[in-house]
Scaffold this motif. Structure first.
Motif, PDB file in Angstrom:
ATOM      1  N   THR A 132       0.801  -1.241   0.148  1.00 35.72           N
ATOM      2  CA  THR A 132      -0.011   0.110  -0.021  1.00 35.72           C
ATOM      3  C   THR A 132       0.982   1.415   0.043  1.00 35.72           C
ATOM      4  N   THR A 178      -0.321   7.853  -2.430  1.00 35.70           N
ATOM      5  CA  THR A 178      -0.485   8.620  -3.543  1.00 35.70           C
ATOM      6  C   THR A 178      -1.147   9.818  -3.619  1.00 35.70           C
ATOM      7  N   GLU A 220      -3.852  10.644  -4.870  1.00 32.78           N
ATOM      8  CA  GLU A 220      -5.440  10.276  -4.622  1.00 32.78           C
ATOM      9  C   GLU A 220      -5.674   9.505  -3.511  1.00 32.78           C
ATOM     10  N   ARG A 265      -3.091   3.684  -2.032  1.00 31.87           N
ATOM     11  CA  ARG A 265      -3.462   2.540  -2.988  1.00 31.87           C
ATOM     12  C   ARG A 265      -2.689   1.288  -2.973  1.00 31.87           C
ATOM     13  N   LYS A 266      -3.580   0.415  -3.119  1.00 36.45           N
ATOM     14  CA  LYS A 266      -3.139  -1.126  -2.959  1.00 36.45           C
ATOM     15  C   LYS A 266      -2.340  -1.643  -4.376  1.00 36.45           C
ATOM     16  N   THR A 305       5.983   8.696  -3.471  1.00 39.08           N
ATOM     17  CA  THR A 305       4.786   7.787  -3.308  1.00 39.08           C
ATOM     18  C   THR A 305       5.231   6.759  -2.441  1.00 39.08           C
TER      19      THR A 305
END
Length: 304
Positions: free
Chosen positions: A205, A208, A210, A213-214, A263
């Motif tokens: 994970t 990001t 957004e 995120r996985k 990230t």
């Protein structure tokens, strides 16, 4: 033989399903553990277990007796803990567990120091990267990197640990440096994963713009020992996702190189996890307090 010791062995045989494992847990040989069960059966006049070559399963009498035996052991443990609290002289055994990495770096080396400070407390340490069932295996405190998933347990946070994705310069020179999280997958990079029954490490994970995120990353091989993954990464065999404090020395000396720093992986919590009732035991409170201070101090030093 002590009737109470017989009860302890009986309870652990029910929970572990094996005389040898129960004997090891109680620091007794399989022969001694077997004799304790036989003595209980003679005293009660009933058979407590159905025996096969591989496993012992409790009979109906055994299941009923187990429920009562657990209550007796818990009552005696709580009474002893209350006396120890009043007298300020905690004593007895405490079972603790930790993953291999933090266990070797932070916990194991502190056990002798803890015993020097509290000589009447006997520490039984188990190190494993596998998921350990705290309740069924009679663990008092588990030091763990991750989240609390069992609502029957309690957690005391020790430290929020930054994670880093990194690889050796040789690997990155041969395979290229991923410019984005997607390139871990589209570039067919060798991501080295910690795998064992119940492991959640089959995805990473990342943070990001957004949100978290996985990524279902993959690689040619994996291990149930986190330090093996680090060794493979140092040998140029792939990319790892590790707590920063575990690999900071390798980053400092240039043998590992951080990537995807814009990230980064989601950080992970180092925590002490324990059954709710166990915190009433002063041994448990003292161990958690001691290891909390020690882990915070040592990790901070590793990150300098």
């Amino acid at each position: 033989m002590s009737y109470f010791d017989n009860l302890r062995v009986f309870v652990r045989v029910v929970e572990l399903g094996n005389l040898s494992a129960a004997g090891r847990d109680q620091r007794a040989s399989p022969a001694v553990a077997s004799n304790r069960i036989k003595e209980l059966e003679r005293y009660l006049g009933v058979r407590l277990f159905n025996r096969t070559t591989r496993k012992l399963t409790p009979t109906e009498h055994g299941r009923v007796f187990y429920e009562g035996a657990v209550k007796i052991i818990e009552a005696i443990n709580e009474a002893e803990a209350a006396i120890a609290d009043l007298s300020q002289k905690p004593k007895g055994a405490i079972r603790i567990t930790a993953p291999l990495g933090i266990g070797r770096r932070l916990i194991a080396s502190g056990v002798p120091e803890f015993h020097d400070k509290y000589p009447d407390i006997e520490v039984r340490l188990r190190l494993s990267d596998h998921n350990i069932d705290i309740m069924s295996e009679g663990v008092d405190v588990a030091f763990k990197l991750g989240i609390l998933e069992d609502s029957n347990l309690r957690m005391r946070g020790i430290m929020n640990c930054e994670r880093v994705i990194c690889a050796s310069p040789d690997y990155l020179a041969k395979r290229g440096i991923p410019a984005s999280p997607d390139e871990l997958i589209t570039g067919h990079h060798d991501c080295l994963l910690l795998r064992y029954p119940g492991s959640k490490e089959y995805y990473w994970t990342l943070q990001t713009p957004e949100g978290p995120r996985k990524l279902e990353v993959s690689g040619p091989y994996d291990s149930d020992d986190g330090d093996v993954l680090t060794r493979w990464a140092l040998d140029g065999r792939g990319i790892i996702n590790k707590p920063l404090f575990e690999v900071k020395n390798h980053i400092n000396d240039g043998t590992l190189q951080p990537i995807l720093e814009n990230t980064p992986p989601v950080s992970i919590q180092l925590a002490a996890i324990y059954p709710h009732k166990r915190f009433q035991d002063p041994k448990v409170r003292l161990m958690i307090d001691f290891m909390t201070e020690r882990c915070q101090r040592l990790i901070s030093a590793m990150l300098e």
